[in-house]
Design an enzyme around this catalytic site. Structure first.
Site, PDB file in Angstrom:
ATOM      1  N   LYS A   1     -59.334 -17.369 -22.488  1.00 58.16           N
ATOM      2  CA  LYS A   1     -59.554 -16.231 -21.580  1.00 58.16           C
ATOM      3  C   LYS A   1     -59.138 -14.986 -22.360  1.00 58.16           C
ATOM      4  CE  LYS A   1     -58.159 -13.421 -19.077  1.00 58.16           C
ATOM      5  NZ  LYS A   1     -58.388 -11.973 -19.308  1.00 58.16           N
TER       6      LYS A   1
ATOM      7  N   GLY B   1     -49.040 -11.523 -24.595  1.00 60.83           N
ATOM      8  CA  GLY B   1     -49.210 -10.402 -23.673  1.00 60.83           C
ATOM      9  C   GLY B   1     -47.842  -9.914 -23.226  1.00 60.83           C
ATOM     10  N   SER B   2     -47.801  -9.282 -22.070  1.00 64.41           N
ATOM     11  CA  SER B   2     -46.551  -8.678 -21.607  1.00 64.41           C
ATOM     12  C   SER B   2     -45.588  -9.741 -21.080  1.00 64.41           C
ATOM     13  CB  SER B   2     -46.866  -7.680 -20.495  1.00 64.41           C
ATOM     14  OG  SER B   2     -47.498  -8.358 -19.435  1.00 64.41           O
TER      15      SER B   2
ATOM     16  N   GLY C   1     -46.093 -13.099 -18.767  1.00 66.70           N
ATOM     17  CA  GLY C   1     -45.529 -14.335 -19.316  1.00 66.70           C
ATOM     18  C   GLY C   1     -44.705 -15.073 -18.265  1.00 66.70           C
TER      19      GLY C   1
ATOM     20  N   GLU D   1     -40.733  -1.140 -23.251  1.00 63.72           N
ATOM     21  CA  GLU D   1     -41.748  -1.165 -24.298  1.00 63.72           C
ATOM     22  C   GLU D   1     -42.828  -0.153 -23.930  1.00 63.72           C
ATOM     23  OE1 GLU D   1     -44.434  -4.513 -24.412  1.00 63.72           O
ATOM     24  OE2 GLU D   1     -44.275  -4.585 -26.587  1.00 63.72           O
TER      25      GLU D   1
HETATM   26  P1  NAD Z   1     -51.038  -8.328 -20.346  1.00 62.96           P
HETATM   27  O1  NAD Z   1     -49.871  -9.192 -20.174  1.00 62.96           O
HETATM   28  O2  NAD Z   1     -51.362  -7.373 -19.273  1.00 62.96           O
HETATM   29  O3  NAD Z   1     -52.355  -9.195 -20.545  1.00 62.96           O
HETATM   30  C1  NAD Z   1     -52.430 -10.209 -21.502  1.00 62.96           C
HETATM   31  C2  NAD Z   1     -53.467 -11.215 -21.065  1.00 62.96           C
HETATM   32  O4  NAD Z   1     -53.018 -11.820 -19.861  1.00 62.96           O
HETATM   33  C3  NAD Z   1     -54.856 -10.623 -20.758  1.00 62.96           C
HETATM   34  O5  NAD Z   1     -55.848 -11.531 -21.196  1.00 62.96           O
HETATM   35  C4  NAD Z   1     -54.852 -10.535 -19.251  1.00 62.96           C
HETATM   36  O6  NAD Z   1     -56.146 -10.600 -18.692  1.00 62.96           O
HETATM   37  C5  NAD Z   1     -54.055 -11.778 -18.889  1.00 62.96           C
HETATM   38  N1  NAD Z   1     -53.461 -11.727 -17.550  1.00 62.96           N
HETATM   39  C6  NAD Z   1     -53.096 -10.644 -16.831  1.00 62.96           C
HETATM   40  N2  NAD Z   1     -52.628 -11.027 -15.629  1.00 62.96           N
HETATM   41  C7  NAD Z   1     -52.664 -12.372 -15.597  1.00 62.96           C
HETATM   42  C8  NAD Z   1     -52.298 -13.358 -14.632  1.00 62.96           C
HETATM   43  N3  NAD Z   1     -51.777 -13.011 -13.447  1.00 62.96           N
HETATM   44  N4  NAD Z   1     -52.477 -14.655 -14.937  1.00 62.96           N
HETATM   45  C9  NAD Z   1     -52.986 -15.030 -16.130  1.00 62.96           C
HETATM   46  N5  NAD Z   1     -53.378 -14.142 -17.076  1.00 62.96           N
HETATM   47  C10 NAD Z   1     -53.209 -12.827 -16.811  1.00 62.96           C
HETATM   48  O7  NAD Z   1     -50.812  -7.624 -21.735  1.00 62.96           O
HETATM   49  P2  NAD Z   1     -51.799  -6.677 -22.507  1.00 62.96           P
HETATM   50  O8  NAD Z   1     -51.791  -5.366 -21.822  1.00 62.96           O
HETATM   51  O9  NAD Z   1     -53.121  -7.316 -22.721  1.00 62.96           O
HETATM   52  O10 NAD Z   1     -51.085  -6.598 -23.964  1.00 62.96           O
HETATM   53  C11 NAD Z   1     -49.990  -5.811 -24.176  1.00 62.96           C
HETATM   54  C12 NAD Z   1     -48.722  -6.644 -24.147  1.00 62.96           C
HETATM   55  O11 NAD Z   1     -48.849  -7.781 -25.017  1.00 62.96           O
HETATM   56  C13 NAD Z   1     -47.537  -5.892 -24.701  1.00 62.96           C
HETATM   57  O12 NAD Z   1     -46.430  -6.120 -23.874  1.00 62.96           O
HETATM   58  C14 NAD Z   1     -47.316  -6.495 -26.066  1.00 62.96           C
HETATM   59  O13 NAD Z   1     -46.036  -6.403 -26.565  1.00 62.96           O
HETATM   60  C15 NAD Z   1     -47.736  -7.884 -25.873  1.00 62.96           C
HETATM   61  N6  NAD Z   1     -48.128  -8.496 -27.154  1.00 62.96           N
HETATM   62  C16 NAD Z   1     -47.316  -9.423 -27.705  1.00 62.96           C
HETATM   63  C17 NAD Z   1     -47.635 -10.006 -28.924  1.00 62.96           C
HETATM   64  C18 NAD Z   1     -46.758 -11.051 -29.541  1.00 62.96           C
HETATM   65  O14 NAD Z   1     -47.226 -11.790 -30.383  1.00 62.96           O
HETATM   66  N7  NAD Z   1     -45.515 -11.169 -29.169  1.00 62.96           N
HETATM   67  C19 NAD Z   1     -48.818  -9.642 -29.564  1.00 62.96           C
HETATM   68  C20 NAD Z   1     -49.629  -8.694 -28.969  1.00 62.96           C
HETATM   69  C21 NAD Z   1     -49.275  -8.132 -27.736  1.00 62.96           C
END
Ligand code: NAD
Length: 494
Positions: A187, A240-241, A245, A397
């Site tokens: 996804k 992701g965030s 998570g 962040e």
């Molecule tokens: P996000 O958490 O909003 O989204 C990440 C993914 O999760 C997207 O595909 C989104 O559609 C999905 N998602 C959102 N809500 C969900 C839910 N309820 N259930 C399942 N999936 C869901 O983050 P973002 O805005 O895409 O990315 C930015 C964040 O990612 C920042 O906090 C950044 O630090 C983090 N990040 C971490 C790393 C790492 O390796 N540690 C790498 C890149 C980004």
């Protein structure tokens, strides 16, 4: 080389459908997402907006493929050959993949073409070359008995990715999953789906059987949630965030206790000791790692903690470096930095900068504002100083090109400040005192620590955080442990 990205995609419209069971298909209800990009508003509407029904179809296809054994039980040598062929296909299509990520996220084409996509391809090759050098174990110490401890696939695995480095993060997760024998449902982030949709066809072309890789673009709270809650998905791996998570951990608990891997956010502490022998290099290294993707980097060194005696000199050097990272036309191969990913992200980051000004902190931005057109969502490199460690700017962040500078009276105080954070992804210490360097490196609570450097990148090194920066590790041969389980088989001899 593509001259005009927008014209190129008007002439060659990208694939926007889901990829299920080896075929491109519309979402079952025909729904699509609407959006324009953050540079010119270029229309990117039409990407499939998958719902629970589509996720269910993708998981069924993945499960059938897994159970057929066509991939899950294929010899590792054959899997390796197919994955290496896929790396070649990515190489052949590198320009198009870089262009797809650029048109969607508006990070610079230069950055994708010369850095991000090559890194993704290198990661694919690393895993393919590593997989047959990883041994399983046996227990041989018991008379008449032999135990084999072997890695086994999880089954169907879900992968949820962010938008800030789409291909790198996807390959870090999908390739070791595949090499361990799993089937995968991806996804991608709403903001960066096109490259993942495209490479699914390259995986098929390389010889990965139908159903083993599926892509369900769509909204996180719909398609992502459905994948994480699915009873036939045995592992969910996410970047992701931290906020999302934590939701994934809940979904795993609400459904089938699936294995969860999380790479989340960060607020990288960058300690500059009074014993740092090269302040200019420390500042340049920070800028190189902080500003290149408009600061949209989870491991960015966004929190400088400088000892009082070197703080002002460090700020002065850092301000000089900001000019190097003024954003420009993301489509040009000449531009180092493009836009932030979306209007929403732009507003979020600008709100932090406005708050810093309201609080009366010192806010530095370069006077050269570049040549971006009206309406483009870009943010100048920003250095904020004069704030306390308790301020939200020093804790949250920001995920933009914004670095905060904190002051510590001693290195010991700097370490305590560094650890007063719920994040723990990456950090650094700059000092010429070897004893101090090693002591600080041991005490700072992060998954990746640097001494007199930052952002060192090697596929052989695990990547991931501690605390609320995540669970588990990407990259390196340890990644194979994440995407598999251990099984013991006892044999008794007569
Ligand atoms: P996000 O958490 O909003 O989204 C990440 C993914 O999760 C997207 O595909 C989104 O559609 C999905 N998602 C959102 N809500 C969900 C839910 N309820 N259930 C399942 N999936 C869901 O983050 P973002 O805005 O895409 O990315 C930015 C964040 O990612 C920042 O906090 C950044 O630090 C983090 N990040 C971490 C790393 C790492 O390796 N540690 C790498 C890149 C980004």
């Amino acid at each position: 080389m593509i001259k005009n990205l927008e014209q190129f995609f008007l002439d060659n419209p990208p694939e926007k459908r889901a990829f299920i069971g080896g075929e491109y298909v519309e979402a079952a209800d025909g729904a699509v997402m609407k959006k324009g990009n953050s540079y010119s508003g270029f229309d990117l509407s039409g990407i499939a907006d998958c719902s629970e029904a589509d996720v269910d179809l993708a998981v069924q296809a993945a499960k059938e493929a897994y159970e057929s054994g066509a991939w899950s039980r294929l010899d590792v040598a054959k899997k390796k050959e197919i994955v290496l062929r896929f790396a070649e296909l990515m190489e052949e299509n590198r320009e198009e993949i870089a262009a797809l990520d650029t048109i969607e996220t508006c990070r610079s084409f230069q950055n994708y073409y010369y850095d991000s996509i090559p890194k993704a391809i290198e990661a694919v090759r690393y895993f393919a070359e590593a997989v047959d050098k990883v041994y399983d174990k046996s227990i041989c110490g018991r008379a008449g008995m032999h135990g084999i401890v072997k890695r086994v696939p999880l089954g169907v695995v879900g992968v949820i990715t962010p938008w800030n480095d789409p291909m790198v993060v996807t390959m870090w997760k999908v390739i070791p999953s595949l090499l361990m024998g799993n089937s995968v449902v991806i996804k991608p982030a709403e903001q960066s789906s096109l490259s993942t949709i495209r490479v699914a066809a390259l995986m098929k072309e390389a010889g990965i059987p139908d159903g083993v890789v599926n892509v369900v673009p769509g909204r996180g709270e719909v398609a992502g949630k459905a994948l994480a809650l699915h009873m036939d998905v045995r592992g969910i791996f996410f970047t992701g965030s931290s906020e999302i998570g934590k939701k994934l951990l809940e979904y795993a608990g609400q459904s089938n206790m699936k294995k969860v891997g999380l790479e989340c956010g960060g607020k990288g502490p960058y300690i500059v000791s009074s014993k740092c022998g090269d302040i200019a290099l420390a500042a340049k290294t920070l800028a190189d790692n902080m500003f290149y993707n408009q600061g949209q980097i989870c491991s960015a060194p966004s929190r400088v903690i400088a000892e009082t005696s070197v703080k002002d000199a460090f700020i002065e050097e850092l301000e000089k470096q900001c000019a190097v990272y003024v954003p420009d036309d993301p489509y040009s191969l000449e531009s180092r930095v493009g836009c932030v990913v979306s209007r929403e992200q732009y507003d979020k980051v600008q709100a932090y900068i406005a708050y810093a000004r309201e609080c009366g902190y010192t806010v530095y931005q370069p006077s050269d504002r570049g040549t971006m057109p009206e309406g483009a969502c870009y943010i100048l490199p920003t250095v904020i100083s004069g704030l306390k460690p308790e301020d939200k700017l020093a804790k949250e962040e920001i995920f933009g090109p914004v670095v905060v500078i904190l002051e510590a009276e001693s290195v010991n105080e700097a370490v305590n400040m560094a650890n007063a954070s719920e994040y723990g992804l990456a950090g650094a210490v700059w000092t010429d005192d070897l004893n101090e360097a090693y002591d600080v490196a041991e005490r700072v609570e992060v998954g990746l620590m640097h001494i007199n450097s930052y952002g060192e990148d090697d596929n052989a090194a695990p990547f991931g955080g501690v605390k609320q920066s995540g669970l588990g590790k990407d990259k390196s041969s340890y990644a194979f442990d994440e995407y598999s389980d251990l099984k013991t088989i006892w044999m008794k001899f007569r």
